[in-house]
Scaffold this active site. Structure first.
Site, PDB file in Angstrom:
ATOM      1  N   HIS A  62      -2.747  11.465   8.988  1.00  0.00           N
ATOM      2  CA  HIS A  62      -1.530  11.276  10.069  1.00  0.00           C
ATOM      3  C   HIS A  62      -1.371  13.012  10.558  1.00  0.00           C
ATOM      4  CE1 HIS A  62      -0.311   7.907   7.941  1.00  0.00           C
ATOM      5  NE2 HIS A  62      -0.526   8.257   7.121  1.00  0.00           N
ATOM      6  N   LEU A  63      -1.681  12.771  11.861  1.00  0.00           N
ATOM      7  CA  LEU A  63      -1.678  14.120  12.715  1.00  0.00           C
ATOM      8  C   LEU A  63      -0.312  14.446  13.381  1.00  0.00           C
ATOM      9  CD1 LEU A  63      -5.428  14.615  13.990  1.00  0.00           C
ATOM     10  CD2 LEU A  63      -4.438  15.456  11.594  1.00  0.00           C
ATOM     11  N   ARG A  64       0.590  13.405  13.391  1.00  0.00           N
ATOM     12  CA  ARG A  64       2.047  13.808  13.814  1.00  0.00           C
ATOM     13  C   ARG A  64       1.909  13.973  15.123  1.00  0.00           C
ATOM     14  NH1 ARG A  64       3.254  11.214   9.610  1.00  0.00           N
ATOM     15  NH2 ARG A  64       3.302  12.544   7.556  1.00  0.00           N
ATOM     16  N   ASP A 152      -0.329   1.366   8.983  1.00  0.00           N
ATOM     17  CA  ASP A 152      -0.208   2.444   7.730  1.00  0.00           C
ATOM     18  C   ASP A 152       1.326   3.113   7.857  1.00  0.00           C
ATOM     19  OD1 ASP A 152      -0.952   3.599   5.391  1.00  0.00           O
ATOM     20  OD2 ASP A 152      -0.963   5.321   6.485  1.00  0.00           O
ATOM     21  N   HIS A 179      -1.594  -1.077   4.210  1.00  0.00           N
ATOM     22  CA  HIS A 179      -0.608  -0.190   3.454  1.00  0.00           C
ATOM     23  C   HIS A 179      -0.030  -1.427   2.971  1.00  0.00           C
ATOM     24  CE1 HIS A 179       2.534   2.752   2.938  1.00  0.00           C
ATOM     25  NE2 HIS A 179       3.111   1.550   2.367  1.00  0.00           N
ATOM     26  N   HIS A 232      -5.216   3.688   0.388  1.00  0.00           N
ATOM     27  CA  HIS A 232      -4.761   4.335  -0.995  1.00  0.00           C
ATOM     28  C   HIS A 232      -4.329   3.515  -2.126  1.00  0.00           C
ATOM     29  CE1 HIS A 232      -1.186   3.224   1.378  1.00  0.00           C
ATOM     30  NE2 HIS A 232      -1.343   4.035   2.081  1.00  0.00           N
ATOM     31  N   ASP A 305      -5.255  10.722   3.421  1.00  0.00           N
ATOM     32  CA  ASP A 305      -3.806  10.294   3.711  1.00  0.00           C
ATOM     33  C   ASP A 305      -3.026  11.444   3.893  1.00  0.00           C
ATOM     34  OD1 ASP A 305      -1.716   9.236   4.006  1.00  0.00           O
ATOM     35  OD2 ASP A 305      -1.084   8.149   2.204  1.00  0.00           O
ATOM     36  N   HIS A 309       4.562  17.252   6.403  1.00  0.00           N
ATOM     37  CA  HIS A 309       6.183  17.409   6.452  1.00  0.00           C
ATOM     38  C   HIS A 309       6.483  18.738   6.382  1.00  0.00           C
ATOM     39  CE1 HIS A 309       6.588  13.143   6.807  1.00  0.00           C
ATOM     40  NE2 HIS A 309       6.024  12.788   5.381  1.00  0.00           N
TER      41      HIS A 309
END
Ligand SMILES: [Zn+2]
Length: 452
Positions: A62-64, A152, A179, A232, A305, A309
């Site tokens: 997740h690269l946001r 996901d 997911h 995952h 994964d 944050h």
């Protein structure tokens, strides 16, 4: 030219002392050490003592970006990836806006091109806005560069939606990454249901929240003769189901994260929100089952994964006084339990994954060849990348040089990721990526940083 290293290329059946010649971004030749003469103007890297492996591929990050630049950007994420030895990462769709249109996919690819570092493969959302109802235009997303499809972060609750998606995605020749979580069973759970959740006094998530969905979705996929990839996987129960499906020759693959095969739920006592993710860290028995499934091939690949944050999202304002202090927390007050339950899910992993995977090798769970397979060839196959996951002549020169033995201590302050939410701070690891090469270009060079 890379000389004198141990070249490990599982897809080509190569493991031994070879030299690797790279010309114009492609692998030009792989020959027994000492038999290739470097061209006069060639850059020669002495790889004695190093592993020379296909550039690592992470099928789940997740690269946001777009949406949450305070957590990560494509630029910072791809640099962190390169520092972790990854040449390619598949970026999940739960950005803002969601990656459910070709415009967003193209934005991601364009930003990645400007950024350098690892290569980015966009993962398309399965449903528009991750809303679980209306399907994205898969053909248009594939045309824009998506190589995997996933909602996901959120499970696909509707069987009908999943059936429709599997039909369309498998016609295009791609896989769907699932997911697996029954949110009715997750409820307000903040961590695995077990001794640790009881001790903290927080609601727990049963293993069934994962396995009930894995059971349903494998049945649907087998019926549809479509390829599904279980993201995952975290429980022994789910592994039993995957193992049984594989015995029936179902087109199922699955991934495991380094945090799930390294830590059990007692880590939440120490790290609190920085050990909170979905699915949660599980019991000691589940961790053992994951390691057995890594060894016996039930688990196909390793995925980080990577889920950055910022401290506010993790409720560290309230919780940092309780966790990460070097001693396990005791029963939480109602307010603290509530803060933990509302802290964002996920931990970062790009810069610790290889060191944690190498622990499996050093501990004898798997051999080096299998580890490399799980971090390059297998995810490259999932993403349908014919130019990655191998070092055969003629493929793109994505190469990772690994020092398998150098000892280092995880220091989040040194991460290239913008975020610090890791449960591995202070852990001593053995082995790391030294150099990462993407299409013949060095995108990460840690040789100055490590004494050997
Ligand atoms: Zn997920």
């Amino acid at each position: 030219m890379l000389t004198g290293g141990r070249v490990i290329d599982p897809a080509a059946g190569v493991d031994g002392a070879y030299d690797l010649l790279v010309t114009e971004g492609e692998v030009d030749g792989v020959e027994p050490s000492g038999t290739l003469k470097p061209p006069a103007d060639a850059l020669v890297i002495d790889c004695a003592g190093l592993w020379v492996v296909p550039g690592l591929v992470d099928p789940h990050v997740h690269l946001r970006d777009p949406g949450f630049p305070e957590k990560e950007t494509i630029a910072s994420g791809l640099l962190a990836a390169a520092a972790g030895g990854f040449a390619t990462v598949a970026a999940m769709a739960n950005t803002a806006p969601v990656n459910d249109t070709p415009e967003i996919a193209r934005y991601m690819i364009e930003r990645a091109r400007e950024a350098g570092g690892a290569r980015l493969i966009p993962v398309s959302a399965v449903t528009k806005g991750l809303g679980g109802r209306e399907l994205a235009d898969f053909a248009a997303m594939a045309e824009a560069g998506a190589r995997l499809f996933s909602d996901d972060g959120i499970p696909i609750d509707s069987e009908a939606v999943l059936v429709g998606a599997l039909d369309k995605i498998s016609r295009l020749g791609f896989a769907i990454s699932l997911h697996e979580e029954d949110r009715a069973l997750t409820g307000q759970g903040a961590m695995n249901a077990g001794d640790a959740s009881k001790r903290l006094g927080v609601a727990g998530i049963p293993a069934g929240a994962e396995s009930i969905r894995v059971r349903r979705d494998l049945a649907i996929a087998i019926g549809a003769q479509a390829q599904v990839h279980v993201a995952h996987v975290s429980t022994a129960e789910a592994l039993q189901l995957v193992r049984a499906a594989k015995r029936r020759d179902a087109a199922v693959t699955c991934e495991v994260t380094p945090h799930h095969f390294t830590l059990d739920d007692s880590a939440v006592l120490e790290w609190g929100p920085n050990a909170r993710m979905a699915p949660p860290l599980r019991s000691r028995d589940d961790v053992q089952a994951l390691r057995e499934a890594i060894a016996d091939g039930t688990i196909d690949m390793i995925a980080t994964d990577h889920a950055p944050h910022d401290p506010a999202s993790k409720r560290m304002d309230r919780l940092s006084r309780l966790f990460g202090q070097g001693h396990p927390a005791a029963r939480l007050s109602f307010e603290d339990a509530d803060a933990l339950a509302h802290s964002a899910n996920g931990v970062i992993g790009l810069e610790t994954a290889l060191g944690l995977a190498l622990r499996l090798v050093h501990e004898g769970v798997i051999g080096a060849v299998r580890m490399v397979e799980m971090m390059s060839a297998a995810p490259a196959r999932l993403l349908r990348l014919e130019d990655a996951g191998t070092l055969v002549a003629g493929t793109r020169a994505d190469v990772t040089l690994i020092d398998p033995d150098c000892e280092w201590t995880v220091d989040p302050e040194r991460f290239l990721s913008k975020s610090r939410n890791t449960p591995f701070a202070g852990m001593k690891l053995r082995g790391k990526a030294l150099v990462t090469i993407v299409a013949g270009q060095i995108v990460y060079d840690g040789r100055g940083a490590v004494k050997s």
